[in-house]
Design a protein around this motif. Structure first.
Motif, short mmCIF file in Angstrom:
data_model
loop_
_atom_site.label_atom_id
_atom_site.label_comp_id
_atom_site.label_asym_id
_atom_site.label_seq_id
_atom_site.Cartn_x
_atom_site.Cartn_y
_atom_site.Cartn_z
N PHE A 192 3.13 9.47 -3.38
CA PHE A 192 2.63 10.15 -2.15
C PHE A 192 2.63 11.46 -2.22
CE2 PHE A 192 2.73 11.64 1.99
CZ PHE A 192 1.42 11.16 2.65
N THR A 193 3.68 12.24 -2.70
CA THR A 193 3.92 13.64 -2.82
C THR A 193 2.92 14.32 -3.87
OG1 THR A 193 6.01 13.54 -3.96
CG2 THR A 193 5.79 13.69 -1.53
N ALA A 194 3.02 13.61 -5.14
CA ALA A 194 2.41 14.07 -6.15
C ALA A 194 0.92 13.85 -6.65
CB ALA A 194 3.14 13.87 -7.53
N ILE A 195 0.73 12.48 -6.26
CA ILE A 195 -0.79 12.04 -6.56
C ILE A 195 -1.44 11.80 -5.45
CG2 ILE A 195 -1.87 10.20 -7.92
CD1 ILE A 195 0.62 9.98 -9.53
N LEU A 196 -1.19 11.06 -4.64
CA LEU A 196 -1.95 10.35 -3.43
C LEU A 196 -1.97 11.44 -2.27
CD1 LEU A 196 -0.27 6.87 -3.09
CD2 LEU A 196 -2.28 7.32 -4.09
N THR A 197 -3.14 11.16 -1.69
CA THR A 197 -3.38 12.27 -0.53
C THR A 197 -3.35 10.97 0.71
OG1 THR A 197 -5.56 11.29 -0.29
CG2 THR A 197 -5.03 13.31 -1.50
N VAL A 198 -3.04 11.61 1.94
CA VAL A 198 -2.88 10.68 3.15
C VAL A 198 -4.02 9.65 2.78
CG1 VAL A 198 -2.90 10.42 5.57
CG2 VAL A 198 -1.61 12.33 4.47
N GLU A 199 -5.32 9.69 2.67
CA GLU A 199 -6.41 9.02 3.06
C GLU A 199 -6.17 8.07 1.72
OE1 GLU A 199 -6.96 12.37 2.84
OE2 GLU A 199 -7.21 12.58 4.89
N THR A 200 -5.54 8.27 0.47
CA THR A 200 -5.46 7.42 -0.48
C THR A 200 -4.23 6.60 -0.32
OG1 THR A 200 -4.98 8.81 -2.02
CG2 THR A 200 -7.06 8.38 -1.87
N CYS A 201 -3.13 6.92 0.37
CA CYS A 201 -1.66 6.22 0.55
C CYS A 201 -1.95 4.79 0.98
CB CYS A 201 -1.05 7.02 0.88
SG CYS A 201 -0.90 7.01 2.87
N TYR A 202 -2.67 4.59 1.94
CA TYR A 202 -3.05 3.46 2.60
C TYR A 202 -3.72 2.25 1.61
CZ TYR A 202 -1.76 5.87 6.58
OH TYR A 202 -1.18 6.74 7.81
N PRO A 203 -4.63 2.59 0.98
CA PRO A 203 -5.04 1.44 0.10
C PRO A 203 -3.80 1.36 -1.09
CG PRO A 203 -6.74 3.19 0.20
CD PRO A 203 -5.45 3.62 1.15
N PHE A 204 -3.36 2.38 -1.57
CA PHE A 204 -2.41 2.14 -2.62
C PHE A 204 -1.35 1.26 -2.16
CE2 PHE A 204 1.72 3.77 -4.28
CZ PHE A 204 1.36 3.45 -5.83
N PHE A 205 -0.70 1.32 -0.88
CA PHE A 205 0.40 0.58 -0.29
C PHE A 205 -0.06 -0.67 -0.04
CE2 PHE A 205 2.43 4.89 0.95
CZ PHE A 205 3.15 4.90 -0.27
N CYS A 206 -1.41 -0.99 0.40
CA CYS A 206 -1.97 -2.31 0.48
C CYS A 206 -1.87 -3.08 -0.85
CB CYS A 206 -3.36 -2.23 0.95
SG CYS A 206 -3.38 -2.03 2.95
N ALA A 207 -2.24 -2.36 -1.73
CA ALA A 207 -2.47 -3.13 -3.33
C ALA A 207 -1.18 -3.47 -3.57
CB ALA A 207 -3.25 -2.17 -4.15
N ILE A 208 -0.12 -2.40 -3.51
CA ILE A 208 1.40 -2.82 -4.03
C ILE A 208 1.85 -4.01 -3.23
CG2 ILE A 208 3.80 -1.71 -4.17
CD1 ILE A 208 1.84 -0.75 -6.32
N LEU A 209 1.72 -3.99 -2.10
CA LEU A 209 2.17 -5.10 -1.13
C LEU A 209 1.46 -6.55 -1.47
CD1 LEU A 209 3.86 -6.08 1.38
CD2 LEU A 209 1.74 -5.47 2.65
N LEU A 210 0.36 -6.52 -1.71
CA LEU A 210 -0.31 -7.78 -1.95
C LEU A 210 0.00 -8.09 -3.60
CD1 LEU A 210 -3.78 -7.49 -0.26
CD2 LEU A 210 -1.72 -8.77 0.44
N GLY A 211 -0.05 -7.26 -4.50
CA GLY A 211 0.16 -7.48 -5.84
C GLY A 211 1.76 -7.91 -5.96
#
Length: 123
Positions: A80-99
């Motif tokens: 979140f601090t190095a790569i993701l923006t606030v807008e991209t963190c939600y789909p990233f965390f959704c993908a991690i959760l579902l995966g």
């Protein structure tokens, strides 16, 4: 576990939507749902650990689960601090959760205890 993951996924999507459309009350409600759901998933993982690991390996399995929890939180915050923006963190965390829930569901082999009655509200 699956119900918690689905509710957490929906909560994250609503958080994303309410952030984009600046709906703070909806965001806080969705945040509450997401946190509650993630705790439900965590309890299900912990319960599966106790049910599926032999008693002589429980300590080691708890240590590994704790290590993965810390590693996951650290990588999530780091991403979140190095790569993701606030807008991209939600789909990233959704993908991690579902995966992670899909992988666990595919490879977790629960064997019912012979002769045990199914759980019911009347107990």
């Amino acid at each position: 576990m699956l119900c918690g993951a689905v509710c957490g996924f929906l909560g994250l999507l609503v958080q994303w939507y309410s952030r984009v459309h600046v709906l703070p009350q909806l965001y806080f409600l969705a945040f509450f749902v997401s946190m509650l759901s993630l705790n439900i998933v965590y309890v299900a993982y912990s319960g599966a650990l106790v049910d599926l690991v032999s008693p002589d390996q429980i300590g080691q399995a708890n240590g590994i689960m704790g290590g993965f929890t810390v590693l996951g939180a650290s990588l999530g915050f780091g991403a979140f601090t190095a790569i993701l923006t606030v807008e991209t963190c939600y789909p990233f965390f959704c993908a991690i959760l579902l995966g992670s829930v899909c992988i666990t569901s595919l490879f977790m082999n629960e064997i019912p205890i012979a002769g045990q009655k199914p759980w019911s509200w009347t107990e």
